[in-house]
Enzyme design. Sequence first.
Site, mmCIF file in Angstrom:
data_model
loop_
_atom_site.group_PDB
_atom_site.id
_atom_site.type_symbol
_atom_site.label_atom_id
_atom_site.label_comp_id
_atom_site.label_asym_id
_atom_site.label_seq_id
_atom_site.Cartn_x
_atom_site.Cartn_y
_atom_site.Cartn_z
ATOM 1 N N VAL A 39 23.466 -29.695 2.908
ATOM 2 C CA VAL A 39 23.423 -31.224 2.969
ATOM 3 C C VAL A 39 24.127 -31.595 1.595
ATOM 4 C CG1 VAL A 39 21.792 -33.353 2.694
ATOM 5 C CG2 VAL A 39 21.438 -31.693 4.482
ATOM 6 N N GLU A 40 23.913 -30.780 0.259
ATOM 7 C CA GLU A 40 24.402 -31.128 -0.733
ATOM 8 C C GLU A 40 25.762 -30.732 -0.800
ATOM 9 O OE1 GLU A 40 22.880 -32.341 -3.192
ATOM 10 O OE2 GLU A 40 20.723 -32.278 -2.721
ATOM 11 N N THR A 41 26.340 -29.742 -0.332
ATOM 12 C CA THR A 41 27.714 -29.485 -0.672
ATOM 13 C C THR A 41 28.568 -28.679 0.609
ATOM 14 O OG1 THR A 41 26.975 -27.285 -1.718
ATOM 15 C CG2 THR A 41 27.220 -29.077 -3.191
#
Length: 295
Positions: A117-119
Amino acid sequence: MKYFILLLTLFSLETSANYLSHPDAAALIEELVQEHNFEREFVEKVLSNANKQQKIIESISSPAEFTLTWDRYKNIFIEEKRIANGKKFIQDNLETFKRVEEEYGVPKEVITAIIGVETRYGKIQGSYRVIDSLLTLGFDYPRRAKFFRSELVKFFLLTRENELNIEEVKGSYAGAMGFGQFISSSYRAYAIDYDGDGYADLFNSVDDAIGSVANYLYVHGWKRDGEIVTVTYPNNVRKIFKPNSSVSKFIPLSFIEGDNELFFIGDDNFIAITKYNISHFYAMAVYYLSEELKK
Ligand SMILES: [Ca+2]
């Protein structure tokens, strides 16, 4: 004529203004020099090379977590490519995940979902210079200035401790860095070396990134074999959340998904994920993605 030239000079100063000329610069320089032993010339050079980025102010003013509906938010993160790449990320790092699950009790699917989700598993770590982000938000975004100014000081400390070039480190518009998008204070507090080279490198070492996300959740109350959410029904929510309920630490959640309203109870491990990002949409997306990764 003289007056005219003065006006021109003021105008050009205004348009090319860097952060060395900002009214808040002097106090920051003093703090870094007096309290943290930085060279004055070094700090001045860093500030003079940093500029306000209006795009950063715009991005932080409308984060996806608070402007999108759950349906749209979910569709960004729970999609085929992110699921397939997540499964590959797990396969590529099975040995590390085995070790991390034993030591921290955090499942590989959850760690992978957060990094996904982050990167997108490290692929998109952010394109803003962190120094620009933190100066823009610390000096020119009054609503969160105190927080970001504090992160700015910690970013100076972090880059010195880890021998990073402060002018080159890149991250998100909010100054979050690396695979798991740690802000400076979190990097200094929770990043760990997990590949054994004696150095926590969240930008390049997948092992360090995996270990650090696990450590972050562990420190923030992750329970081995605990639940993230429990699916429930409106009547049960009312029953469980009667006044003086001993389980009041649990979070009642409802999401409109398509034509349905879904009800959940956020358990200990849901709360641990919200320490990573306070948004319930965020924690829910991590949960959904982690479930997809198990299939
Ligand atoms: Ca390392």
